[in-house]
Design a protein around this motif. Structure first.
Motif, short mmCIF file in Angstrom:
data_model
loop_
_atom_site.label_atom_id
_atom_site.label_comp_id
_atom_site.label_asym_id
_atom_site.label_seq_id
_atom_site.Cartn_x
_atom_site.Cartn_y
_atom_site.Cartn_z
N SER A 107 0.83 -1.21 0.00
CA SER A 107 0.00 0.00 0.00
C SER A 107 0.87 1.26 0.00
O SER A 107 0.56 2.23 -0.70
CB SER A 107 -0.92 0.03 1.23
N TYR A 108 1.92 1.22 0.76
CA TYR A 108 2.83 2.37 0.84
C TYR A 108 3.47 2.64 -0.52
O TYR A 108 3.48 3.78 -0.99
CB TYR A 108 3.90 2.10 1.91
N TYR A 109 3.99 1.60 -1.17
CA TYR A 109 4.64 1.78 -2.46
C TYR A 109 3.64 2.25 -3.52
O TYR A 109 3.97 3.07 -4.39
CB TYR A 109 5.36 0.51 -2.91
N THR A 114 0.58 7.95 -6.16
CA THR A 114 -0.66 8.71 -6.41
C THR A 114 -1.22 9.46 -5.21
O THR A 114 -2.03 10.35 -5.39
CB THR A 114 -1.76 7.74 -6.89
N ALA A 115 -0.82 9.13 -4.01
CA ALA A 115 -1.46 9.71 -2.81
C ALA A 115 -0.84 11.05 -2.42
O ALA A 115 0.25 11.41 -2.86
CB ALA A 115 -1.36 8.72 -1.65
N GLN A 119 -1.49 11.33 3.21
CA GLN A 119 -1.92 9.93 3.09
C GLN A 119 -0.71 8.99 3.17
O GLN A 119 -0.77 7.95 3.83
CB GLN A 119 -2.68 9.71 1.78
N ILE A 120 0.37 9.38 2.51
CA ILE A 120 1.58 8.57 2.54
C ILE A 120 2.12 8.49 3.97
O ILE A 120 2.51 7.42 4.45
CB ILE A 120 2.65 9.14 1.58
N ILE A 123 0.02 6.07 6.07
CA ILE A 123 0.34 4.67 5.75
C ILE A 123 1.69 4.29 6.36
O ILE A 123 1.85 3.20 6.92
CB ILE A 123 0.32 4.42 4.23
N ASP A 124 2.66 5.20 6.27
CA ASP A 124 3.99 4.91 6.82
C ASP A 124 3.93 4.77 8.34
O ASP A 124 4.62 3.92 8.90
CB ASP A 124 4.98 6.00 6.42
N MET A 125 3.12 5.56 9.00
CA MET A 125 2.95 5.41 10.45
C MET A 125 2.37 4.04 10.79
O MET A 125 2.80 3.39 11.73
CB MET A 125 2.06 6.53 11.01
N GLY A 126 1.40 3.59 9.99
CA GLY A 126 0.85 2.25 10.18
C GLY A 126 1.89 1.17 9.95
O GLY A 126 1.97 0.19 10.70
N ARG A 127 2.72 1.37 8.93
CA ARG A 127 3.79 0.41 8.63
C ARG A 127 4.76 0.31 9.81
O ARG A 127 5.11 -0.78 10.23
CB ARG A 127 4.54 0.84 7.36
N ARG A 128 5.14 1.45 10.35
CA ARG A 128 6.06 1.44 11.49
C ARG A 128 5.41 0.79 12.71
O ARG A 128 6.09 0.09 13.48
CB ARG A 128 6.52 2.86 11.82
#
Length: 167
Positions: A107-109, A114-115, A119-120, A123-128
């Motif tokens: 999702s991040y990539y 496009t985001a 939004q990016i 998503i990155d906070m969720g990834r971390r």
């Protein structure tokens, strides 16, 4: 010896100086994933705190990772090659986190193309967050076996992710 010198000596000994992957059980992958694995190993070796519980002689240590029958084998040796300990971990408890982590990375990539920046960032906070969850679970699984700090657990989880990433 002063307390600071004793602490410095312990930090010098309680660490990894090499990490290898068992070539017979861990398949080679695409050049991108091989690079990701190499970077994860470099980061882990560059800064870590790693000590098998009960090892009076101390390190520094070498770690060899193998995957046999869906279990992660951690073989810890001294720099001389003398075996210190082998731990075998079922990766079943990590499978959900690994799956979630790979999905959020995808999702991040995709979002990068496009985001919006906010939004990016979300998503990155969720990834971390998922990465932290994986490293905490890994620490729990190693509790009583290997003493490692939070950053070392994060780096080791990153390497495990790189081992399980599909090409």
């Amino acid at each position: 010896m002063s307390e600071d010198c004793a602490q410095d000596e312990r930090q010098t000994r309680a660490r990894l100086t090499a990490v290898t992957l068992d070539e017979t059980s861990i398949e080679r992958s695409s050049p991108d994933i091989e690079h990701e694995r190499a970077v994860a190993i470099f980061d882990l070796i560059a800064e870590n705190s790693f000590e098998p519980i009960g090892d009076e002689a101390g390190g520094p240590y070498h770690l060899s990772l193998a995957v046999v029958e869906k279990r992660l084998h951690l073989v810890v040796t001294r720099e001389s090659g003398d075996l210190v300990v082998t731990h075998v971990l079922s990766l079943g408890p990590l499978r959900r986190i690994l799956k979630d982590y790979f999905l959020i990375c995808e999702s991040y990539y995709a979002a990068i193309r496009t985001a919006t920046p906010s939004q990016i960032e979300a998503i990155d906070m969720g990834r971390r967050g998922v990465h932290n969850e994986g490293s905490e679970l890994l620490s729990e699984r190693l509790k009583g076996k290997i003493e490692l700090d939070h950053q070392t657990a994060r780096r080791l989880f990153t390497l495990i992710c790189a081992l399980y990433r599909k090409g």
